[in-house]
Write an enzyme that holds these catalytic residues in place. Structure first.
Site, mmCIF file in Angstrom:
data_model
loop_
_atom_site.group_PDB
_atom_site.id
_atom_site.type_symbol
_atom_site.label_atom_id
_atom_site.label_comp_id
_atom_site.label_asym_id
_atom_site.label_seq_id
_atom_site.Cartn_x
_atom_site.Cartn_y
_atom_site.Cartn_z
ATOM 1 N NE ARG A 184 32.539 2.026 20.556
ATOM 2 C CZ ARG A 184 31.388 2.733 19.969
ATOM 3 N NH1 ARG A 184 30.391 3.032 20.780
ATOM 4 N NH2 ARG A 184 31.182 2.646 18.645
ATOM 5 C CD GLU B 105 29.022 -2.901 24.645
ATOM 6 O OE1 GLU B 105 28.694 -3.048 23.355
ATOM 7 O OE2 GLU B 105 29.422 -1.762 25.167
ATOM 8 C CG HIS C 250 26.484 -0.288 22.789
ATOM 9 N ND1 HIS C 250 27.480 -0.725 22.665
ATOM 10 C CD2 HIS C 250 26.017 0.868 22.106
ATOM 11 C CE1 HIS C 250 28.379 0.414 21.980
ATOM 12 N NE2 HIS C 250 27.423 1.147 21.662
HETATM 13 O O1 LIG Z 1 27.718 3.114 20.025
HETATM 14 C C1 LIG Z 1 27.359 3.405 18.914
HETATM 15 C C2 LIG Z 1 28.102 3.926 17.934
HETATM 16 O O2 LIG Z 1 29.170 4.273 17.699
HETATM 17 O O3 LIG Z 1 27.098 4.445 17.012
#
Ligand SMILES: O=CC(=O)O
Length: 306
Positions: free
Chosen positions: A225, A254, A272
């Site tokens: 993250r 983000e 992401h």
């Molecule tokens: O970042 C992606 C997820 O948590 O699936």
């Protein structure tokens, strides 16, 4: 189950939207002027909320849906779901573990390869020869040796990389070298990969000290993250040459990406997309749906968090 109200918090891939719409009474929150307007009109119909990394579920949402019986996130991470509130109200939460592990691990290696072999800035045919360091054999340190961390370790091992890790607990069965301290792990690593969950304790786990310890030849990979990494410090470290490079799939705010990161040469960025393959998105959607159906039928949930 067509009468079961299911609320999606934000647009997701078309497969999950279509499959949810086939089975349930689907509400798309972004089609309403505000959450308050939605809750007033349809709040009592909602039995399930489907969240994602983009829009989670906060306490107000949970409190405004009196018949809510399950929150299911279309992601493995659940840092944007108010778990305390869900627990308090006895509402189970599910996520999508396992099915996306390979993709995220593949991306971590792809980012590392891209930085080391400068695939993304490969020299033009007529430019001066440009040598890059190799990935094979580099010391890889992994923060978080859960499912994804382990899958990254396995891949890196195939590149002949010695593996070390930092984790909440020692995973002796892994056979990898454990560090109780991230700073020491970074100092002994040439590639540092962030693969832990985001909690209060792991926020900014990669700080200025850790970046300095990783050093001018070190590469940071973040597929966890954004808030795991202190981004202003990252920009300074990369700009001042205190850190060799960074491969990032996640960002502190983000979907915004810091302008300076976009301009740096020693950085590879993806928006992401760690689990965004066709097969995985379908498997994640199927898991969300299986959890909802289990909940509505009073059966055990497949992947409960709480
Ligand atoms: O970042 C992606 C997820 O948590 O699936």
């Amino acid at each position: 189950m067509e009468s079961m109200g299911v609320l999606m918090t934000c647009p997701m891939h078309s497969y999950i939207q279509e499959e949810l719409a086939k089975r349930f009474k689907l509400f798309k929150l972004w089609h309403f002027p505000s959450f308050a307007a939605f809750a007033q009109a349809h709040g009592t119909s909602v039995r399930a909320v489907v969240a994602s990394v983009k829009v989670g579920v906060d306490a107000t949402t949970i409190d405004s849906l009196p018949n809510l019986q399950i929150v299911s996130t279309y992601s493995v991470g659940y840092d944007n779901i108010d778990l305390r509130k869900c627990r308090e109200k006895g509402i189970p939460v599910t996520n999508t573990p396992n099915v996306l592990t390979d993709d995220v691990a593949d991306l971590a290696i792809a980012l590392a390869l891209s930085l080391f072999c400068t695939i993304s800035h490969s020299p033009r045919r007529n430019s001066a020869p440009h040598l890059t360091p190799k990935l094979s054999g580099k010391a890889v340190g992994i923060i978080g040796l859960g499912r994804i961390g382990l899958a990254i370790a396995k891949r890196a091992e195939a590149f002949g990389c010695p593996i070390s890790y930092h984790s909440r607990s020692v995973k002796a069965e892994s056979g990898y070298r454990y560090y109780s301290n991230v700073l020491d792990l970074a100092a002994d690593s040439e590639v540092l990969v962030v693969a832990c969950t985001l909690t209060h304790e792991t926020r900014h786990i990669v700080n200025r000290g850790v970046m300095n310890a990783l050093g001018p030849k070190g590469i940071l990979i973040n597929i966890g993250r954004g808030p795991h990494v202190d981004e202003p410090e990252l920009v300074s470290a990369l700009t001042e040459g205190r850190l060799g490079g960074a491969g990032l799939d996640v960002f502190e705010k983000e979907p915004e990406v810091r302008e300076e990161l976009l301009r740096l040469e020693n950085v590879v960025l993806t928006p992401h997309v760690g689990s965004d393959t066709v097969e995985t998105c379908m498997a994640m959607a199927d898991l969300v749906i299986a959890n909802l159906e289990a909940s509505f039928l009073g059966k055990p949930l497949l992947t409960p968090i709480n």
